[in-house]
Design a protein around this motif. Sequence first.
Motif, PDB file in Angstrom:
ATOM      1  N   ILE A 144     -47.034  41.577  -6.285  1.00  0.00           N
ATOM      2  CA  ILE A 144     -45.885  41.352  -5.394  1.00  0.00           C
ATOM      3  C   ILE A 144     -45.547  42.640  -4.631  1.00  0.00           C
ATOM      4  CG2 ILE A 144     -43.410  40.797  -5.312  1.00  0.00           C
ATOM      5  CD1 ILE A 144     -43.877  38.989  -7.771  1.00  0.00           C
ATOM      6  N   ARG A 147     -47.894  43.437  -1.805  1.00  0.00           N
ATOM      7  CA  ARG A 147     -47.702  42.568  -0.637  1.00  0.00           C
ATOM      8  C   ARG A 147     -46.350  42.814   0.028  1.00  0.00           C
ATOM      9  NH1 ARG A 147     -50.437  37.208  -3.452  1.00  0.00           N
ATOM     10  NH2 ARG A 147     -52.588  37.826  -3.052  1.00  0.00           N
ATOM     11  N   ILE A 186     -45.902  31.700  -7.429  1.00  0.00           N
ATOM     12  CA  ILE A 186     -45.736  31.718  -5.967  1.00  0.00           C
ATOM     13  C   ILE A 186     -46.628  32.765  -5.302  1.00  0.00           C
ATOM     14  CG2 ILE A 186     -44.096  32.168  -4.103  1.00  0.00           C
ATOM     15  CD1 ILE A 186     -41.978  30.844  -5.720  1.00  0.00           C
ATOM     16  N   CYS A 187     -46.461  33.997  -5.697  1.00  0.00           N
ATOM     17  CA  CYS A 187     -47.273  35.052  -5.079  1.00  0.00           C
ATOM     18  C   CYS A 187     -48.584  35.161  -5.860  1.00  0.00           C
ATOM     19  CB  CYS A 187     -46.516  36.382  -5.077  1.00  0.00           C
ATOM     20  SG  CYS A 187     -47.254  37.590  -3.969  1.00  0.00           S
ATOM     21  N   PRO A 192     -50.903  32.324  -2.055  1.00  0.00           N
ATOM     22  CA  PRO A 192     -49.454  32.554  -2.142  1.00  0.00           C
ATOM     23  C   PRO A 192     -48.646  31.578  -1.278  1.00  0.00           C
ATOM     24  CG  PRO A 192     -50.559  34.310  -0.918  1.00  0.00           C
ATOM     25  CD  PRO A 192     -51.631  33.456  -1.482  1.00  0.00           C
ATOM     26  N   SER A 193     -47.513  31.125  -1.819  1.00  0.00           N
ATOM     27  CA  SER A 193     -46.665  30.162  -1.088  1.00  0.00           C
ATOM     28  C   SER A 193     -45.463  30.904  -0.504  1.00  0.00           C
ATOM     29  CB  SER A 193     -46.174  29.070  -2.037  1.00  0.00           C
ATOM     30  OG  SER A 193     -47.240  28.553  -2.764  1.00  0.00           O
ATOM     31  N   CYS A 194     -45.712  31.673   0.556  1.00  0.00           N
ATOM     32  CA  CYS A 194     -44.667  32.538   1.115  1.00  0.00           C
ATOM     33  C   CYS A 194     -43.442  31.741   1.571  1.00  0.00           C
ATOM     34  CB  CYS A 194     -45.227  33.349   2.266  1.00  0.00           C
ATOM     35  SG  CYS A 194     -46.627  34.364   1.762  1.00  0.00           S
ATOM     36  N   CYS A 197     -40.876  31.572  -1.143  1.00  0.00           N
ATOM     37  CA  CYS A 197     -40.720  32.789  -1.948  1.00  0.00           C
ATOM     38  C   CYS A 197     -39.381  33.470  -1.655  1.00  0.00           C
ATOM     39  CB  CYS A 197     -41.861  33.746  -1.624  1.00  0.00           C
ATOM     40  SG  CYS A 197     -41.733  35.301  -2.511  1.00  0.00           S
ATOM     41  N   PHE A 199     -38.683  36.463  -1.742  1.00  0.00           N
ATOM     42  CA  PHE A 199     -38.892  37.759  -1.077  1.00  0.00           C
ATOM     43  C   PHE A 199     -39.200  37.618   0.415  1.00  0.00           C
ATOM     44  CE2 PHE A 199     -39.953  38.987  -5.469  1.00  0.00           C
ATOM     45  CZ  PHE A 199     -39.205  40.143  -5.581  1.00  0.00           C
ATOM     46  N   GLU A 200     -39.405  36.398   0.847  1.00  0.00           N
ATOM     47  CA  GLU A 200     -39.995  36.136   2.162  1.00  0.00           C
ATOM     48  C   GLU A 200     -39.311  36.875   3.312  1.00  0.00           C
ATOM     49  OE1 GLU A 200     -40.736  34.045   5.895  1.00  0.00           O
ATOM     50  OE2 GLU A 200     -38.818  34.137   4.857  1.00  0.00           O
ATOM     51  N   CYS A 203     -40.450  40.502   3.271  1.00  0.00           N
ATOM     52  CA  CYS A 203     -41.819  40.816   2.824  1.00  0.00           C
ATOM     53  C   CYS A 203     -42.672  41.261   4.007  1.00  0.00           C
ATOM     54  CB  CYS A 203     -42.447  39.602   2.145  1.00  0.00           C
ATOM     55  SG  CYS A 203     -44.147  39.926   1.624  1.00  0.00           S
ATOM     56  N   LYS A 206     -46.294  39.200   4.361  1.00  0.00           N
ATOM     57  CA  LYS A 206     -46.328  37.732   4.335  1.00  0.00           C
ATOM     58  C   LYS A 206     -47.251  37.111   5.401  1.00  0.00           C
ATOM     59  CE  LYS A 206     -42.224  37.374   7.109  1.00  0.00           C
ATOM     60  NZ  LYS A 206     -40.800  37.247   7.148  1.00  0.00           N
ATOM     61  N   PRO A 209     -51.020  37.882   3.423  1.00  0.00           N
ATOM     62  CA  PRO A 209     -50.860  38.392   2.055  1.00  0.00           C
ATOM     63  C   PRO A 209     -52.167  38.719   1.333  1.00  0.00           C
ATOM     64  CG  PRO A 209     -50.183  36.078   2.211  1.00  0.00           C
ATOM     65  CD  PRO A 209     -50.402  36.559   3.598  1.00  0.00           C
TER      66      PRO A 209
HETATM   67  S1  SF4 Z   1     -43.502  36.371   0.792  1.00  0.00           S
HETATM   68 FE1  SF4 Z   1     -44.535  38.221   0.097  1.00  0.00          FE
HETATM   69  S2  SF4 Z   1     -44.032  38.351  -2.061  1.00  0.00           S
HETATM   70 FE2  SF4 Z   1     -43.592  36.271  -1.416  1.00  0.00          FE
HETATM   71  S3  SF4 Z   1     -45.436  35.067  -1.829  1.00  0.00           S
HETATM   72 FE3  SF4 Z   1     -45.588  35.809   0.259  1.00  0.00          FE
HETATM   73  S4  SF4 Z   1     -46.714  37.714   0.091  1.00  0.00           S
HETATM   74 FE4  SF4 Z   1     -45.969  37.243  -1.950  1.00  0.00          FE
END
Ligand code: SF4
Length: 322
Positions: A144, A147, A186-187, A192-194, A197, A199-200, A203, A206, A209
């Motif tokens: 994480i 990324r 998720i990551c 990865p399912s941004c 997420c 953190f999106e 991030c 993203k 990734p």
């Molecule tokens: S938004 Fe960033 S931290 Fe979240 S899944 Fe995507 S690459 Fe990973």
Amino acid sequence: MQKNKYEKIHQNILIWYKEYGRVTLPWRNINSPYEVYLSEIMLQQTQVKTVLERFYFQFLEKFPTLKDVANAPVEDVLKAWEGLGYYTRARNLHKTAIETKGTLPHSAEALEELSGIGKSTANAVACFAFDEALPILDANVKRILYRFFAVKVCNDKKLWELAYELYDKNNAYIYNQSMMDIGSAICTHKNPSCEVCPFESLCQGKEKPLLYPEKKIKKKKPIRKRTLVIYYKKDKYALRQNKERLLSGLWGFKQEEDFEVSKHTIKLGAFKQHYTHFTLEASVVLFEDKEQKSYFSINEIHDLALSGADRKALALLEKYCQ
Ligand code: SF4
């Protein structure tokens, strides 16, 4: 007061954890430092599913407290660890149980002094069992961070700096548990399912990734060819206790590099066993020899702690004896 630039993300994580966090895992929200510590050690190299289904509860049934681990011979701890692999973890768990007389210290600093406890495990136990507000840095968290900060290559020192920069010190428990859950659900490595997420919004990786972290070219593992010789005397079989670091304390059949097959040798089969740094390709043979040190019946062998390779050899032997 200066606003934390990650405040919004920290809020997102709290909301996310409430809905999707794996709050029912048995080592979460409990008052047993030993159980938290045990789960952290088991999960170092093993998936949650395997630990849950085959090892965690079974181990606790045999050793309900860390004092029970301290009072047991290391062979019994290795036996309970059998099949989980990376046996250094079990030997260190036993050492730590003895060193602490069954009571773990409360601070990450003191925990890190103990056998087999690195900085991330120390921080995890201190945070999850004793409410110390510290970040962790396991493989999921590292991914994480790579990324989130769009970093391709990084050493652990720098990753720790990033971990300290990003973590939520006011809700370290939930933040750290969420990091592990987000990393595994998720990551993920490949997909990865941004879009879902927490953190999106901030991030930096993203858009692409999979560029982070940069993939290392995997070296091909060397192959070790051995003959695993099961020496026998009547209906008993010779095993010895390993002294090499990797499998120290476990019992096993003798591995020979240049064993000469003769007309007296009975071939039982072959198997492969993958270790971290090499692959063992073993052919298994049965050979009469009355001069070995310790012989055991098949029932007695089942009570010994064996490595995965020796379990495979034992299965071939049992098939032959049927
Ligand atoms: S938004 Fe960033 S931290 Fe979240 S899944 Fe995507 S690459 Fe990973």
